[in-house]
Motif scaffolding. Structure first.
Motif, mmCIF file in Angstrom:
data_model
loop_
_atom_site.group_PDB
_atom_site.id
_atom_site.type_symbol
_atom_site.label_atom_id
_atom_site.label_comp_id
_atom_site.label_asym_id
_atom_site.label_seq_id
_atom_site.Cartn_x
_atom_site.Cartn_y
_atom_site.Cartn_z
ATOM 1 N N GLU A 194 0.814 -1.225 0.000
ATOM 2 C CA GLU A 194 0.000 0.000 0.000
ATOM 3 C C GLU A 194 0.847 1.274 0.000
ATOM 4 N N PRO A 195 1.702 1.418 -1.008
ATOM 5 C CA PRO A 195 2.600 2.575 -1.016
ATOM 6 C C PRO A 195 1.887 3.910 -1.201
ATOM 7 N N THR A 196 0.679 3.912 -1.755
ATOM 8 C CA THR A 196 0.016 5.206 -1.974
ATOM 9 C C THR A 196 -0.949 5.562 -0.843
ATOM 10 N N ALA A 197 -1.013 4.711 0.198
ATOM 11 C CA ALA A 197 -1.917 5.020 1.312
ATOM 12 C C ALA A 197 -1.604 6.415 1.852
ATOM 13 N N GLY A 198 -2.620 7.228 1.966
ATOM 14 C CA GLY A 198 -2.442 8.580 2.504
ATOM 15 C C GLY A 198 -1.904 9.590 1.511
ATOM 16 N N ASN A 200 -2.165 11.998 -1.966
ATOM 17 C CA ASN A 200 -3.201 12.615 -2.793
ATOM 18 C C ASN A 200 -3.086 12.065 -4.222
ATOM 19 N N PRO A 201 -4.113 12.298 -5.065
ATOM 20 C CA PRO A 201 -4.109 11.696 -6.407
ATOM 21 C C PRO A 201 -2.867 12.043 -7.232
ATOM 22 N N ALA A 202 -2.367 13.274 -7.103
ATOM 23 C CA ALA A 202 -1.178 13.660 -7.881
ATOM 24 C C ALA A 202 0.042 12.855 -7.429
ATOM 25 N N GLU A 203 0.181 12.688 -6.104
ATOM 26 C CA GLU A 203 1.309 11.912 -5.572
ATOM 27 C C GLU A 203 1.204 10.440 -5.982
ATOM 28 N N SER A 204 -0.029 9.907 -5.948
ATOM 29 C CA SER A 204 -0.244 8.518 -6.357
ATOM 30 C C SER A 204 0.148 8.321 -7.820
ATOM 31 N N ALA A 205 -0.233 9.287 -8.668
ATOM 32 C CA ALA A 205 0.089 9.187 -10.097
ATOM 33 C C ALA A 205 1.602 9.215 -10.290
ATOM 34 N N LEU A 207 3.857 8.242 -8.152
ATOM 35 C CA LEU A 207 4.418 6.971 -7.696
ATOM 36 C C LEU A 207 4.181 5.863 -8.738
ATOM 37 N N THR A 208 3.015 5.906 -9.382
ATOM 38 C CA THR A 208 2.718 4.926 -10.435
ATOM 39 C C THR A 208 3.747 5.044 -11.558
ATOM 40 N N ASP A 209 4.033 6.267 -11.986
ATOM 41 C CA ASP A 209 5.049 6.473 -13.029
ATOM 42 C C ASP A 209 6.406 5.962 -12.560
ATOM 43 N N PHE A 210 6.681 6.202 -11.288
ATOM 44 C CA PHE A 210 7.975 5.794 -10.741
ATOM 45 C C PHE A 210 8.135 4.266 -10.757
ATOM 46 N N MET A 211 7.047 3.556 -10.491
ATOM 47 C CA MET A 211 7.114 2.081 -10.534
ATOM 48 C C MET A 211 7.490 1.611 -11.935
ATOM 49 N N ARG A 212 6.881 2.236 -12.941
ATOM 50 C CA ARG A 212 7.210 1.845 -14.334
ATOM 51 C C ARG A 212 8.665 2.148 -14.638
ATOM 52 N N HIS A 227 -4.878 -0.551 -2.483
ATOM 53 C CA HIS A 227 -6.332 -0.386 -2.402
ATOM 54 C C HIS A 227 -6.857 0.576 -3.461
ATOM 55 N N ASP A 228 -5.992 1.462 -3.928
ATOM 56 C CA ASP A 228 -6.424 2.471 -4.899
ATOM 57 C C ASP A 228 -6.576 1.816 -6.273
ATOM 58 N N MET A 229 -7.822 1.620 -6.688
ATOM 59 C CA MET A 229 -8.098 0.871 -7.926
ATOM 60 C C MET A 229 -7.570 1.574 -9.173
ATOM 61 N N LYS A 230 -7.491 2.909 -9.109
ATOM 62 C CA LYS A 230 -6.959 3.636 -10.260
ATOM 63 C C LYS A 230 -5.485 3.268 -10.464
ATOM 64 N N VAL A 231 -4.754 3.215 -9.359
ATOM 65 C CA VAL A 231 -3.342 2.824 -9.414
ATOM 66 C C VAL A 231 -3.214 1.376 -9.893
ATOM 67 N N VAL A 232 -3.984 0.487 -9.264
ATOM 68 C CA VAL A 232 -3.890 -0.949 -9.566
ATOM 69 C C VAL A 232 -4.202 -1.223 -11.034
ATOM 70 N N MET A 233 -5.330 -0.684 -11.489
ATOM 71 C CA MET A 233 -5.764 -0.976 -12.854
ATOM 72 C C MET A 233 -4.809 -0.344 -13.864
ATOM 73 N N GLY A 234 -4.209 0.781 -13.492
ATOM 74 C CA GLY A 234 -3.334 1.500 -14.418
ATOM 75 C C GLY A 234 -1.954 0.869 -14.569
ATOM 76 N N VAL A 235 -1.451 0.278 -13.523
ATOM 77 C CA VAL A 235 -0.031 -0.111 -13.546
ATOM 78 C C VAL A 235 0.182 -1.624 -13.676
ATOM 79 N N SER A 236 -0.824 -2.424 -13.302
ATOM 80 C CA SER A 236 -0.592 -3.873 -13.201
ATOM 81 C C SER A 236 -0.745 -4.596 -14.529
ATOM 82 N N GLU A 237 0.182 -5.510 -14.774
ATOM 83 C CA GLU A 237 0.011 -6.388 -15.923
ATOM 84 C C GLU A 237 -0.900 -7.550 -15.539
ATOM 85 N N ARG A 238 -0.837 -7.911 -14.264
ATOM 86 C CA ARG A 238 -1.673 -9.006 -13.791
ATOM 87 C C ARG A 238 -2.084 -8.719 -12.361
#
Ligand SMILES: Nc1ncnc2c1ncn2[C@@H]1O[C@H](COP(=O)(O)OP(=O)(O)OP(=O)(O)O)[C@@H](O)[C@H]1O
Ligand SMILES: [Mg+2]
Length: 271
Positions: A194-198, A200-205, A207-212, A227-238
């Motif tokens: 749960e790295p994006t817990a707490g 805001n949406p800009a920070e989560s986005a 972090l998502t870019d950073f994972m890639r 838990h953030d479905m936007k992050v999960v659905m956006g970044v996960s291959e599976r």
């Protein structure tokens, strides 16, 4: 399962070899089955996620992969080697690192010092050396400091915060620092709980870019609990879905999103 099987090279164009393979993994606490016979494979250089409602067993599963808990049943192989009974520090030195759902930094140490702890986890003599400081070690120590600062730059912490006591950092920066500390051990597989817990949406986005970026630039495989479905659905291959400790679904974001069992697990049974 034969542990050597996972190291075999896939045929050209075929699926990537697995970096991690868990088979029939369970954890029982007293009478509670927290994780129930989960089989799970992570292809090299992929970004995969585990999701599921609160109490589904996600963190418990992470704790078994990283050696914090010993599975009640089942086996875990990393790079084709059985790690089921390895200690956390042994697993770290084999190339697996993690962050925690509840941030676990050394609160009174600076950002740089926290990363140095991560660096030293790779070289067992490091901690003693840094306490005793024989002159011959000074150069090595300077290099460690430089590597720590470089890692902090890489995760996007601002230079002015490098020597700040970690508890004084903003929440987002503490999360970044945790990632930096995990990266300092030079992992091949990074587990983020749960790295994006707490955030805001800009920070989560961000972090998502950073994972890639971590995957693309450093070839690091990432396993994410989120838990953030936007992050999960956006970044996960599976995505793998746990519910009451059981794996109830697995597949592409598209497939999982439309799976009736998943929808039911999240929304509760409609009677
Ligand atoms: N050390 C422990 N001792 C006893 N029970 C535990 C322990 N750790 C976890 N549990 C229980 O195991 C179940 C799974 O917990 P876990 O923390 O793995 O869930 P989770 O999917 O990570 O949930 P969340 O989304 O809330 O973080 C829960 O019922 C929890 O209370
Ligand atoms: Mg959890």
């Amino acid at each position: 399962m034969e542990a050597t099987a996972v190291t075999e090279k896939a045929p050209p164009g075929g699926p990537a070899p697995a970096i991690l393979e868990a088979a029939g993994v369970s954890k029982i606490f007293g009478g509670l089955v927290a994780v129930d016979g989960v089989g799970f494979t992570i292809p090299e250089r992929s970004i995969v996620s585990i999701i599921g409602p609160n109490g589904a067993g996600k963190t418990t599963f992470f704790n078994m992969l990283t050696g914090l808990y010993r599975p009640t049943f089942g086996t875990i192989a990393f790079h084709g080697r059985d790690i089921t009974r390895r200690r956390p520090d042994q697993i770290v030195s084999m190339g697996m690192a993690r962050t925690f759902q509840n941030i676990r930094l050394f609160a009174t140490m600076t950002a740089v010092e926290n990363v140095l702890v991560g660096l030293h986890s790779r070289t067992s003599a490091g901690i003693f050396r840094s306490i005793l400081r024989p002159p011959s070690q000074r150069r090595e120590e300077r290099e460690s400091h430089e590597k720590a600062r470089e890692t902090l730059r890489y995760v996007g912490l601002r230079e002015e915060h490098f020597d700040e006591i970690s508890i004084n950092l903003s929440y987002g920066d503490q999360r970044r620092l945790e990632v930096a500390r995990a990266l300092a051990s030079d992992p091949k597989l990074l587990l983020l709980d749960e790295p994006t817990a707490g955030m805001n949406p800009a920070e989560s986005a961000r972090l998502t870019d950073f994972m890639r970026k971590l995957r693309d630039e450093r070839g690091i495989t990432i396993l994410l609990i989120e838990h953030d479905m936007k992050v999960v659905m956006g970044v996960s291959e599976r995505i793998t879905v746990l519910d009451h400790g059981e794996k109830i679904a697995e597949g592409s974001p598209e497939k999982v999103r439309n799976d009736p069992r998943v929808i039911e697990a999240y929304l509760g049974k409609q009677s």
